[in-house]
Design a protein around this motif. Structure first.
Motif, PDB file in Angstrom:
ATOM      1  N   VAL A 192      93.064 133.950 106.181  1.00 12.19           N
ATOM      2  CA  VAL A 192      93.137 133.443 104.925  1.00 12.19           C
ATOM      3  C   VAL A 192      93.614 131.904 105.027  1.00 12.19           C
ATOM      4  CG1 VAL A 192      94.702 133.438 102.660  1.00 12.19           C
ATOM      5  CG2 VAL A 192      94.315 135.592 103.831  1.00 12.19           C
ATOM      6  N   LEU A 193      92.628 131.174 104.166  1.00 14.60           N
ATOM      7  CA  LEU A 193      92.941 129.726 104.176  1.00 14.60           C
ATOM      8  C   LEU A 193      92.895 129.266 102.706  1.00 14.60           C
ATOM      9  CD1 LEU A 193      90.820 127.027 106.049  1.00 14.60           C
ATOM     10  CD2 LEU A 193      91.058 126.756 103.668  1.00 14.60           C
ATOM     11  N   SER A 194      94.054 128.391 102.338  1.00 15.90           N
ATOM     12  CA  SER A 194      94.105 127.930 101.119  1.00 15.90           C
ATOM     13  C   SER A 194      94.478 126.565 101.145  1.00 15.90           C
ATOM     14  CB  SER A 194      95.351 128.738 100.367  1.00 15.90           C
ATOM     15  OG  SER A 194      96.605 128.309 100.826  1.00 15.90           O
ATOM     16  N   ILE A 195      94.147 126.012  99.972  1.00 13.91           N
ATOM     17  CA  ILE A 195      94.406 124.523  99.834  1.00 13.91           C
ATOM     18  C   ILE A 195      95.008 124.296  98.484  1.00 13.91           C
ATOM     19  CG2 ILE A 195      92.075 123.590 100.891  1.00 13.91           C
ATOM     20  CD1 ILE A 195      91.307 122.864  97.719  1.00 13.91           C
ATOM     21  N   SER A 196      95.900 123.269  98.430  1.00 14.03           N
ATOM     22  CA  SER A 196      96.794 122.820  97.309  1.00 14.03           C
ATOM     23  C   SER A 196      96.567 121.587  97.123  1.00 14.03           C
ATOM     24  CB  SER A 196      98.126 123.059  97.601  1.00 14.03           C
ATOM     25  OG  SER A 196      98.687 122.010  98.436  1.00 14.03           O
ATOM     26  N   ILE A 197      96.455 121.295  95.504  1.00 17.67           N
ATOM     27  CA  ILE A 197      96.032 119.810  95.208  1.00 17.67           C
ATOM     28  C   ILE A 197      97.236 119.564  94.122  1.00 17.67           C
ATOM     29  CG2 ILE A 197      94.636 118.546  93.503  1.00 17.67           C
ATOM     30  CD1 ILE A 197      92.478 120.490  94.494  1.00 17.67           C
ATOM     31  N   LYS A 198      97.864 118.372  94.203  1.00 21.13           N
ATOM     32  CA  LYS A 198      98.804 117.745  93.373  1.00 21.13           C
ATOM     33  C   LYS A 198      98.087 116.742  92.735  1.00 21.13           C
ATOM     34  CE  LYS A 198     103.348 117.782  94.099  1.00 21.13           C
ATOM     35  NZ  LYS A 198     104.635 117.107  95.009  1.00 21.13           N
ATOM     36  N   ASN A 199      98.028 116.717  91.360  1.00 24.37           N
ATOM     37  CA  ASN A 199      97.273 115.500  90.542  1.00 24.37           C
ATOM     38  C   ASN A 199      98.208 114.246  90.255  1.00 24.37           C
ATOM     39  OD1 ASN A 199      98.628 116.233  88.421  1.00 24.37           O
ATOM     40  ND2 ASN A 199      96.923 117.457  87.591  1.00 24.37           N
ATOM     41  N   ASP A 200      97.820 113.333  89.498  1.00 25.99           N
ATOM     42  CA  ASP A 200      98.699 112.175  89.435  1.00 25.99           C
ATOM     43  C   ASP A 200      99.801 112.625  88.343  1.00 25.99           C
ATOM     44  OD1 ASP A 200      96.621 112.547  87.498  1.00 25.99           O
ATOM     45  OD2 ASP A 200      96.414 110.378  87.152  1.00 25.99           O
ATOM     46  N   HIS A 201      99.723 113.704  87.628  1.00 23.71           N
ATOM     47  CA  HIS A 201     100.698 114.136  86.537  1.00 23.71           C
ATOM     48  C   HIS A 201     101.695 115.134  87.208  1.00 23.71           C
ATOM     49  CE1 HIS A 201      98.747 111.850  83.129  1.00 23.71           C
ATOM     50  NE2 HIS A 201      97.856 112.738  83.764  1.00 23.71           N
ATOM     51  N   LEU A 202     101.669 114.967  88.460  1.00 24.05           N
ATOM     52  CA  LEU A 202     102.763 116.083  89.546  1.00 24.05           C
ATOM     53  C   LEU A 202     102.132 117.582  89.273  1.00 24.05           C
ATOM     54  CD1 LEU A 202     105.562 114.012  89.514  1.00 24.05           C
ATOM     55  CD2 LEU A 202     103.968 113.806  91.182  1.00 24.05           C
ATOM     56  N   ILE A 203     101.177 117.792  88.618  1.00 21.70           N
ATOM     57  CA  ILE A 203     101.022 119.135  88.356  1.00 21.70           C
ATOM     58  C   ILE A 203     100.293 119.829  89.867  1.00 21.70           C
ATOM     59  CG2 ILE A 203      99.613 120.952  87.217  1.00 21.70           C
ATOM     60  CD1 ILE A 203     100.262 118.856  84.628  1.00 21.70           C
ATOM     61  N   SER A 204     100.549 120.885  90.291  1.00 21.03           N
ATOM     62  CA  SER A 204     100.000 121.470  91.463  1.00 21.03           C
ATOM     63  C   SER A 204      99.242 122.623  91.075  1.00 21.03           C
ATOM     64  CB  SER A 204     101.151 121.884  92.537  1.00 21.03           C
ATOM     65  OG  SER A 204     101.822 120.626  92.821  1.00 21.03           O
ATOM     66  N   TYR A 205      98.157 122.895  91.909  1.00 23.98           N
ATOM     67  CA  TYR A 205      97.412 124.075  91.995  1.00 23.98           C
ATOM     68  C   TYR A 205      96.966 124.429  93.217  1.00 23.98           C
ATOM     69  CZ  TYR A 205      93.590 121.003  90.530  1.00 23.98           C
ATOM     70  OH  TYR A 205      92.610 120.132  90.384  1.00 23.98           O
ATOM     71  N   SER A 206      96.581 125.601  93.619  1.00 27.48           N
ATOM     72  CA  SER A 206      96.074 125.895  94.931  1.00 27.48           C
ATOM     73  C   SER A 206      94.892 127.019  94.797  1.00 27.48           C
ATOM     74  CB  SER A 206      97.178 126.324  95.725  1.00 27.48           C
ATOM     75  OG  SER A 206      97.443 127.720  95.192  1.00 27.48           O
ATOM     76  N   HIS A 207      93.951 127.105  95.702  1.00 27.66           N
ATOM     77  CA  HIS A 207      93.079 128.123  95.797  1.00 27.66           C
ATOM     78  C   HIS A 207      93.021 128.630  97.193  1.00 27.66           C
ATOM     79  CE1 HIS A 207      89.292 129.793  94.554  1.00 27.66           C
ATOM     80  NE2 HIS A 207      88.525 129.076  95.006  1.00 27.66           N
ATOM     81  N   GLN A 208      92.704 129.927  97.135  1.00 28.83           N
ATOM     82  CA  GLN A 208      92.703 130.654  98.607  1.00 28.83           C
ATOM     83  C   GLN A 208      91.670 131.523  98.762  1.00 28.83           C
ATOM     84  OE1 GLN A 208      96.681 132.306  99.368  1.00 28.83           O
ATOM     85  NE2 GLN A 208      95.742 134.380  98.892  1.00 28.83           N
ATOM     86  N   ARG A 209      91.296 131.833  99.820  1.00 30.44           N
ATOM     87  CA  ARG A 209      90.215 132.839 100.213  1.00 30.44           C
ATOM     88  C   ARG A 209      90.397 133.666 101.512  1.00 30.44           C
ATOM     89  NH1 ARG A 209      84.882 130.448  98.728  1.00 30.44           N
ATOM     90  NH2 ARG A 209      85.670 131.253  96.920  1.00 30.44           N
ATOM     91  N   LYS A 210      90.108 134.879 101.399  1.00 31.39           N
ATOM     92  CA  LYS A 210      90.160 135.646 102.636  1.00 31.39           C
ATOM     93  C   LYS A 210      88.853 135.705 103.211  1.00 31.39           C
ATOM     94  CE  LYS A 210      91.674 139.777 104.727  1.00 31.39           C
ATOM     95  NZ  LYS A 210      92.845 140.336 105.448  1.00 31.39           N
ATOM     96  N   LEU A 211      88.771 135.504 104.403  1.00 28.55           N
ATOM     97  CA  LEU A 211      87.500 135.158 105.141  1.00 28.55           C
ATOM     98  C   LEU A 211      87.194 136.356 105.880  1.00 28.55           C
ATOM     99  CD1 LEU A 211      88.733 132.020 106.861  1.00 28.55           C
ATOM    100  CD2 LEU A 211      87.290 131.828 104.791  1.00 28.55           C
TER     101      LEU A 211
END
Lengths: 461, 86
Positions: free
Chosen positions: A338-357
Motif C-alpha cells: 500500500v502506498l499513500s501520499i499526503s498533501i498539506k496546502n497553504d491553508h494548513l488543510i491536509s488530505y491524503s490518497h492511498q492505493r493497494k497495489l
C-alpha cells in the motif's frame, strides 16, 4: 426521615449492582485472557513485574545545554528562557522543546517561534542537533543496560526497563531508580524522571507526575490514590479530541473514566473506548520488546521552504521523498503493498490518497511512479506546503509476487542496490538524479538524520 | 581558574592502550604563538557529559619561577585538544 434516607440508598443500589457486575465481568475476562496467553507461571511473572520508565526532562534542550557547558559556555540553557526550534527560513519554525523558565511565559511545544518570541522577547532559540541527541540517548541506554537485560528504547528520550527479579543485584526498586537517576545526572549531566509500576502503562504514567529529576511509583494498589484524581487528558492514549468527547459526557477525571461501564465506552468509542478504560484501570499486559516494535509501515514527509504551485516541482519533491523512503524500505528488507501520499496546502488543510497495489514495491522508481499517479489524481491545484509518502502493508522481500508487465524489474533492483551501496560508502549525496543538478531542491528529502535510524516514538506500548 | 576552552595544537605520545599524554602545546595569544612545555600531568580524568567522551588533564608548568596549574581537554570523538581552564 430514616425511610427517606433508605429510599435514596435503595435507588442508588439499584443502579450500581449492574455496573459493578459488568466491571467485574470485564476484569475477570481480562484475567482469563491473561492466563490463556501467558500460562500460570507467566501470569505470576506478569502480575509481579516491576517496570521502570525512564524519561529525559526537556530532552533536546537539556542535551544541548549539557553539550554547550562541556564545550566551555557559561550560560546554562536550562536556567534561562530558551527553546529548541526549527529553521524559520525553511518554514520549520516551531518550538520543539522548551526550558522550564520558558514554560513560565506559557510557551508551548509545537507553537510557532514567532508567537513564542512575542510572549518572551529575550527568548534564546537554538537549532536542533539530531546527531547529538542520538549520542546522548545511546549513552543513557548504555548505562541502563547495566541494570537489566530487558530494555526497550521507546523513543529517543524514553526507555522501558524490566526490573523484575533484579532486587537481589541492585536493591529495592525505588533505591535502584534513585541510583540510576543520580548516575545519569553525574555522568551524563542531564536529569531524568523515573516512573515505577507493575506494567508499562503505570510506569509511563508515574514518570509524568512531577518533574524534573524525580522518582515516582504507581503500583496497582496506588492507582486510585495517585492516578484517578488526574484530569482525563493526562491518561496515555487520550488525546485532545477524545478528552473533549469524554468531557461532553461528564467524564472529567481518570477515576470517572475507570468507573464508567466499559461496554458503554466500547459501544460509543469502539475498541479505543475499551482500551482507554483498561488504561484508566491500570490494565496493560504489553511486554518489553528488546528488539523494538515490529514495523508496520514507513514514510517520509517534508515541509517545503516555499509554496509549490506547479506539478513539475511537486513531482520533483515526490522523487526526492521516494529516494529516502525507498532506501529505508530496502534497508529493512521489506516491500510494500500500500502506498499513500499526503498533501498539506497553504491553508494548513491536509488530505491524503492511498492505493493497494497488485504487486509489492520497493524500488525508488516504482514508488515515485505510483506516488506521482496518486498525486495527479488527488491534487486540486492549490499551493502546497507539505508533501509526504507512506508505505504500509509490508511483506518480506525474499519471496513475493512479481509483475508480468514489469520488464525491467531486475535492472531496477540492481540499480537501486548499487546506488544504496554508493550512498552508504561515500555519503548520501554522492549519487544524485540529474534532474536535481541545477535545482534548489534537495535530491533526498524527509527525515531528521541521514546517517542513522532515529528512533521515533511508537503509538504502541 | 577561568574557563577558556580554546582550541590548541598539541604534541602528545600515546600508550599501547591508546591513552594520549600531552607533551607540549601551542596557543595563539595576541597575534603571537606561545609554546608551552607541560611540566607534569597531575591527574587525568574522563567525562562523558552528553555522551561525548573527553579526557581532562590537570597539568602544571613552571613559568617565571611560578608553578602554573591549568587543564587541557581532549575530545575523543574529534581528536581535538583544548586549553580548558587556566
Amino acid at each position: 426521615m430514616i425511610a427517606k434516607k433508605q429510599g435514596i440508598n435503595s435507588t442508588s443500589h439499584a443502579v450500581y449492582p449492574l455496573r459493578v457486575v459488568r466491571l467485574n465481568f470485564f476484569i475477570l475476562y481480562y484475567e482469563h485472557m491473561f492466563i490463556y496467553t501467558y500460562g500460570k507461571e507467566g501470569v505470576n511473572y506478569m502480575h509481579n513485574r516491576i517496570i521502570f520508565h525512564i524519561d529525559v526532562n526537556s530532552a533536546y534542550l537539556s542535551w544541548e545545554a549539557v553539550y554547550r557547558l562541556q564545550q566551555g559556555q557559561t550560560v546554562d540553557l536550562r536556567e534561562i528562557p530558551s527553546v529548541i526550534g526549527g529553521n524559520e527560513e525553511n518554514r520549520h519554525g516551531i518550538v520543539l522543546t522548551k526550558s522550564i523558565p520558558a514554560k513560565k511565559y506559557s510557551i508551548k511545544t509545537g507553537e510557532t517561534l514567532f508567537s513564542a518570541r512575542n510572549k518572551c522577547p529575550e527568548l534564546v532559540v537554538v537549532p536542533p542537533r539530531y546527531t547529538l541527541y542520538m549520542q546522548c540517548s545511546s549513552a543513557m541506554v548504555e548505562i541502563l543496560k547495566e541494570y537489566s537485560p530487558t530494555i526497550q528504547r521507546y523513543s529517543i528520550d524514553e526507555v522501558f526497563l524490566d526490573y523484575t527479579n533484579m532486587e537481589c543485584h541492585f536493591g529495592e526498586a525505588v533505591e535502584a531508580a534513585h541510583k540510576i537517576k543520580d548516575r545519569i545526572r553525574k555522568e551524563l549531566g542531564f536529569t531524568v524522571n523515573i516512573g515505577i509500576g507493575n506494567n508499562k502503562l503505570l510506569a509511563k504514567m508515574a514518570s509524568e507526575f512531577e518533574k524534573p529529576n524525580k522518582v515516582h511509583t504507581l503500583y496497582r494498589e496506588e492507582i486510585a490514590k495517585k492516578m484517578w484524581g488526574l484530569p482525563v487528558e493526562e491518561l496515555f492514549f487520550v488525546g485532545s479530541s477524545t478528552a473533549k468527547k469524554l468531557k461532553s459526557k461528564g467524564i472529567m477525571t481518570i477515576g470517572e473514566l475507570a468507573n464508567t461501564d466499559p461496554s458503554y465506552l466500547q459501544q460509543w468509542l469502539k475498541s479505543h473506548g475499551l482500551l482507554i478504560w483498561q488504561y484508566a484501570n491500570g490494565l496493560d499486559d504489553s511486554v518489553i520488546k528488546n528488539n523494538g516494535v515490529p514495523m508496520k509501515g514507513l514514510g517520509n514527509s517534508n515541509t517545503i521552504a516555499f509554496d509549490v504551485t506547479d506539478s513539475i516541482t511537486a513531482h520533483q519533491i515526490l522523487l526526492a521523498l521516494s529516494e529516502t523512503v525507498g532506501t529505508r524500505i530496502r534497508n529493512a528488507n521489506k516491500c510494500a503493498y500500500v502506498l499513500s501520499i499526503s498533501i498539506k496546502n497553504d491553508h494548513l488543510i491536509s488530505y491524503s490518497h492511498q492505493r493497494k497495489l497488485d504487486v509489492p514495491i520497493a524500488s525508488t522508481n516504482s514508488i515515485y511512479e505510483n506516488a506521482k499517479r496518486l498525486f495527479n489524481e488527488v491534487w486540486k491545484g492549490e499551493p502546497i506546503r507539505h508533501l509526504g509518502i507512506y508505505l504500509s502493508s509490508l511483506c518480506l522481500n525474499d519471496f513475493y509476487q512479481i509483475s508480468l508487465f514489469e520488464t525491467k524489474e531486475k535492472e531496477h533492483k540492481k540499480l537501486d542496490e548499487a546506488i544504496d551501496k554508493i550512498r552508504v560508502k561515500y555519503g548520501c549525496h554522492a549519487v544524485i538524479r540529474s534532474s536535481f543538478v541545477n535545482s534548489d531542491l534537495s535530491p533526498l528529502m524527509g527525515g531528521v538524520l541521514t546517517e542513522e535510524e532515529y528512533p521515533m516514538m511508537s503509538s504502541l506500548l | 581558574m577561568k574557563v577558556l576552552m580554546k582550541p590548541i595544537e598539541v604534541i602528545a605520545w600515546f600508550t599501547k592502550e591508546g591513552i594520549p599524554n600531552p607533551i607540549k602545546y601551542r596557543v595563539r595569544e595576541e597575534e603571537k604563538d606561545n609554546i608551552i612545555k607541560i611540566g607534569r600531568v597531575v591527574t587525568r580524568t574522563e567525562e562523558k557529559l552528553a555522551g561525548n567522551r573527553m579526557l581532562i588533564y590537570r597539568c602544571q608548568t613552571i613559568l617565571h619561577d611560578h608553578i602554573k596549574v591549568y587543564e587541557l581537554k581532549y575530545e575523543v570523538n574529534t581528536c581535538r585538544w583544548f586549553l580548558f581552564k587556566i
